[in-house]
Design a protein around this motif. Structure first.
Motif, PDB file in Angstrom:
ATOM      1  N   CYS A 171      46.282 -73.258  59.391  1.00  0.00           N
ATOM      2  CA  CYS A 171      46.362 -73.748  58.005  1.00  0.00           C
ATOM      3  C   CYS A 171      45.044 -73.668  57.249  1.00  0.00           C
ATOM      4  CB  CYS A 171      46.831 -75.204  57.982  1.00  0.00           C
ATOM      5  SG  CYS A 171      48.432 -75.437  58.735  1.00  0.00           S
ATOM      6  N   LEU A 172      43.927 -73.894  57.936  1.00  0.00           N
ATOM      7  CA  LEU A 172      42.658 -74.015  57.204  1.00  0.00           C
ATOM      8  C   LEU A 172      42.303 -72.729  56.469  1.00  0.00           C
ATOM      9  CD1 LEU A 172      40.409 -76.191  59.533  1.00  0.00           C
ATOM     10  CD2 LEU A 172      41.391 -76.802  57.323  1.00  0.00           C
ATOM     11  N   SER A 173      42.567 -71.583  57.094  1.00  0.00           N
ATOM     12  CA  SER A 173      42.218 -70.325  56.417  1.00  0.00           C
ATOM     13  C   SER A 173      43.040 -70.147  55.144  1.00  0.00           C
ATOM     14  CB  SER A 173      42.391 -69.125  57.332  1.00  0.00           C
ATOM     15  OG  SER A 173      42.941 -69.505  58.565  1.00  0.00           O
ATOM     16  N   ILE A 174      44.299 -70.538  55.191  1.00  0.00           N
ATOM     17  CA  ILE A 174      45.145 -70.448  53.990  1.00  0.00           C
ATOM     18  C   ILE A 174      44.602 -71.375  52.908  1.00  0.00           C
ATOM     19  CG2 ILE A 174      47.448 -70.883  53.045  1.00  0.00           C
ATOM     20  CD1 ILE A 174      48.580 -70.147  55.773  1.00  0.00           C
ATOM     21  N   MET A 175      44.289 -72.601  53.308  1.00  0.00           N
ATOM     22  CA  MET A 175      43.802 -73.571  52.321  1.00  0.00           C
ATOM     23  C   MET A 175      42.415 -73.186  51.806  1.00  0.00           C
ATOM     24  SD  MET A 175      45.477 -77.212  53.457  1.00  0.00           S
ATOM     25  CE  MET A 175      45.118 -77.388  55.160  1.00  0.00           C
ATOM     26  N   ASP A 176      41.578 -72.648  52.705  1.00  0.00           N
ATOM     27  CA  ASP A 176      40.254 -72.157  52.266  1.00  0.00           C
ATOM     28  C   ASP A 176      40.396 -71.149  51.139  1.00  0.00           C
ATOM     29  OD1 ASP A 176      38.518 -72.062  55.498  1.00  0.00           O
ATOM     30  OD2 ASP A 176      38.598 -73.597  53.934  1.00  0.00           O
ATOM     31  N   ARG A 177      41.401 -70.249  51.314  1.00  0.00           N
ATOM     32  CA  ARG A 177      41.556 -69.179  50.326  1.00  0.00           C
ATOM     33  C   ARG A 177      42.198 -69.686  49.043  1.00  0.00           C
ATOM     34  NH1 ARG A 177      45.336 -64.844  52.543  1.00  0.00           N
ATOM     35  NH2 ARG A 177      46.781 -66.465  51.925  1.00  0.00           N
ATOM     36  N   GLY A 230      42.695 -80.633  54.643  1.00  0.00           N
ATOM     37  CA  GLY A 230      42.362 -80.673  56.064  1.00  0.00           C
ATOM     38  C   GLY A 230      43.594 -80.589  56.927  1.00  0.00           C
ATOM     39  N   ALA A 231      43.344 -80.434  58.231  1.00  0.00           N
ATOM     40  CA  ALA A 231      44.452 -80.349  59.171  1.00  0.00           C
ATOM     41  C   ALA A 231      44.009 -80.889  60.513  1.00  0.00           C
ATOM     42  CB  ALA A 231      44.917 -78.902  59.318  1.00  0.00           C
ATOM     43  N   GLY A 263      47.001 -81.745  55.050  1.00  0.00           N
ATOM     44  CA  GLY A 263      47.116 -82.344  53.721  1.00  0.00           C
ATOM     45  C   GLY A 263      46.165 -81.700  52.742  1.00  0.00           C
ATOM     46  N   ILE A 264      46.440 -81.946  51.450  1.00  0.00           N
ATOM     47  CA  ILE A 264      45.652 -81.316  50.393  1.00  0.00           C
ATOM     48  C   ILE A 264      45.616 -82.218  49.169  1.00  0.00           C
ATOM     49  CG2 ILE A 264      47.627 -80.021  49.487  1.00  0.00           C
ATOM     50  CD1 ILE A 264      45.648 -77.645  49.144  1.00  0.00           C
ATOM     51  N   GLU A 265      44.472 -82.257  48.509  1.00  0.00           N
ATOM     52  CA  GLU A 265      44.315 -83.073  47.302  1.00  0.00           C
ATOM     53  C   GLU A 265      44.680 -82.233  46.083  1.00  0.00           C
ATOM     54  OE1 GLU A 265      40.392 -85.112  47.011  1.00  0.00           O
ATOM     55  OE2 GLU A 265      40.611 -84.765  44.855  1.00  0.00           O
ATOM     56  N   PHE A 266      45.353 -82.877  45.118  1.00  0.00           N
ATOM     57  CA  PHE A 266      45.601 -82.178  43.842  1.00  0.00           C
ATOM     58  C   PHE A 266      45.192 -83.102  42.706  1.00  0.00           C
ATOM     59  CE2 PHE A 266      49.387 -84.455  42.446  1.00  0.00           C
ATOM     60  CZ  PHE A 266      49.938 -84.944  43.628  1.00  0.00           C
ATOM     61  N   ASP A 267      45.326 -82.612  41.494  1.00  0.00           N
ATOM     62  CA  ASP A 267      44.883 -83.384  40.342  1.00  0.00           C
ATOM     63  C   ASP A 267      45.828 -84.554  40.112  1.00  0.00           C
ATOM     64  OD1 ASP A 267      44.474 -82.750  36.773  1.00  0.00           O
ATOM     65  OD2 ASP A 267      43.502 -84.182  38.109  1.00  0.00           O
ATOM     66  N   VAL A 280      52.003 -78.125  46.513  1.00  0.00           N
ATOM     67  CA  VAL A 280      53.183 -78.048  47.400  1.00  0.00           C
ATOM     68  C   VAL A 280      53.388 -76.611  47.872  1.00  0.00           C
ATOM     69  CG1 VAL A 280      55.695 -78.288  47.512  1.00  0.00           C
ATOM     70  CG2 VAL A 280      54.342 -80.056  46.428  1.00  0.00           C
ATOM     71  N   GLN A 281      53.140 -75.653  46.971  1.00  0.00           N
ATOM     72  CA  GLN A 281      53.281 -74.232  47.345  1.00  0.00           C
ATOM     73  C   GLN A 281      52.337 -73.863  48.483  1.00  0.00           C
ATOM     74  OE1 GLN A 281      52.724 -71.524  44.088  1.00  0.00           O
ATOM     75  NE2 GLN A 281      54.604 -72.238  43.100  1.00  0.00           N
ATOM     76  N   ILE A 282      51.110 -74.352  48.388  1.00  0.00           N
ATOM     77  CA  ILE A 282      50.132 -74.055  49.449  1.00  0.00           C
ATOM     78  C   ILE A 282      50.612 -74.666  50.761  1.00  0.00           C
ATOM     79  CG2 ILE A 282      47.761 -74.414  50.232  1.00  0.00           C
ATOM     80  CD1 ILE A 282      46.898 -74.391  47.304  1.00  0.00           C
TER      81      ILE A 282
END
Lengths: 202, 237
Positions: free
Chosen positions: A141-147, A132-133, A7-11, A159-161
């Motif tokens: 996933c974490l490396s993609i989200m980190d970047r 997080g994952a 999951g990921i937080e957005f504005d 959503v793209q990420i």
């Protein structure tokens, strides 16, 4: 371990995604399972673990939240309070009959007009994260989200990420998880933005 | 609750449908020193008469206005020792809430929990009702200031302004005349002191009253120090 939940937080909200496979040993029971369970009008949790604990724990938690609302004139618990309640339940059961669930809990709070994401594991560890994952998926996933993560993402960017993460899992993860379900939690509540297979199909 | 030999309730209905033990508990409250509270648009004030048996009593050691959580406080009229039991239980249960949710308990839930305890003591074996009425001041989950009264029966009421204990009828009439919907906290404190002075036997000083205040600016419940009370009393003169 095998369940992919991330999951990921957005504005203005949070996205939670999970694979839709329900399998044990060499058998796939189902490939349209919804592992992102709605807890209240503006919160949901993605659950990784055996289906028995997934259902048992998530139903117990969501009904407790419904009871709270009924008992307290319609007041809802904040996302932070919900996450801490879950953690408390995991901790209480840990030394008796643990729930083998790893969770990503996401919710939207009107008070702060923002979403928040909480990572929780079966040992009742809890931390607030921007993204997080759970399980093996974290290795991919974490490396993609980190970047790619930055503050103030729009829903579409987030959503793209998530789509990138799904693509990565499909290409590189040994286990074939063909279907993924993506949910968004924002001011309008919890809704599905994409699924691989319709959970409503029988 | 109670000895096994007392598995029956001591609070029982009479022919006319009254629970006399509760009526008598309310009498104990009505004989207690006056307490009052006012809910303003930006906070709540509660105050009580702390007149003690003798001038030799160390008034600083007597606490009637008590914090339950950071954001909520109690005051009472009636039997002091019974009050202390309720304060202890309320503090424990709101810490228990905090342990589970890592958030302070909203005042409306604190009230319901305390009222529930008081009701239990009217329907359990071998115990008597608490001889106190409580006034609870705090801010709710959404930040709204709230004032509640809880009675020995376990009944609770939300108030804009109220008084309990000796002379409560006159005090309430006074409050009814003075209360305004858009009152601010400073006015409310001023009015509370004036109301308290109305029925006060003898001279009212910063040593023989207690005042507790919670403001929506920070949501923290505080007992006013004697110095702060003296400032308000000087203004009121």
């Amino acid at each position: 371990m095998a369940d992919s939940v991330f999951g990921i937080e957005f504005d203005g909200g949070v996205i939670i995604a999970a694979d839709q496979t329900n399998a044990r040993s060499i058998l796939t029971y189902q490939s349209n399972l919804d592992k992102v369970v709605q807890l209240s009008s503006h919160s949901a949790m993605g659950v990784a673990g055996p289906n028995s604990d997934l259902v048992n724990f998530s139903e117990y938690i969501s009904k407790n939240f419904a009871l709270y609302q009924l008992s307290n004139d319609g007041i809802q618990l904040s996302t932070a309070a919900q996450a801490n309640f879950c953690r408390n339940e995991l901790a209480a059961a840990l030394r008796k009959g643990p729930y083998q669930v790893n969770i990503l809990l996401g919710g939207y709070d009107k008070k702060t007009s923002s979403g928040s994401l909480y990572w929780m594991d079966y040992l009742a560890a809890l931390t607030k994260l921007k993204y997080g994952a759970q399980g093996y998926a974290s290795n991919f996933c974490l490396s993609i989200m980190d970047r790619d993560y930055k503050e103030g993402l729009t829903q579409d960017e987030a959503v793209q990420i998530v789509e990138k993460c799904i693509q990565e899992l499909k290409v590189r993860f040994l286990l074939n998880q063909s279907n993924f379900l993506i949910k968004v939690i924002d001011k309008d509540g919890v809704r599905v933005v994409k699924f691989g297979a319709d959970p409503a199909d029988n | 609750m109670g000895d096994s030999a007392y598995s029956f309730s001591l609070t029982t209905f009479n022919r006319t449908g009254k629970l006399l033990q509760i009526e008598y508990a309310l009498n104990a409250v009505a004989n207690g020193r006056t307490s009052l509270g006012i809910c303003a648009k930006d906070g709540v004030v509660i105050a009580t008469d702390k007149k003690l048996a003798s001038t030799l009593v160390d008034t600083e050691q007597v606490r009637k206005v008590e914090n339950i959580t950071d954001g909520a406080g109690f005051v009472y009229s009636g039997v002091g020792p019974d009050y202390r039991v309720l304060v202890r239980k309320a503090r424990k249960s709101s810490q228990s809430y905090y342990l589970t949710y890592r958030e302070p308990q909203p005042v409306s839930q604190l009230v319901k929990g305390t009222a529930s305890v008081m009701q239990e003591y009217t329907q359990s074996g071998g115990v008597r009702p608490f001889g106190v009425s409580l006034l609870v001041a705090g801010t709710d989950a959404d930040g709204t200031p709230r004032l509640y009264q809880v009675d020995p029966s376990g009944a609770y009421f939300g108030w804009k302004a109220t008084a309990i204990g000796k002379n409560y009828v006159n005090a309430k009439n006074f409050l009814e005349r003075r209360y305004q919907e858009d009152m601010e906290l400073e006015d409310a404190i001023h009015t509370a002191l004036l109301t308290l002075r109305e029925g006060f036997e003898g001279e009212m000083t910063s040593q023989n009253i207690e005042v507790g205040v919670v403001s929506t600016t920070d949501g923290v419940f505080r007992r006013l120090t004697p110095e702060q009370i003296q400032d308000y009393l000087d203004e009121a003169s």
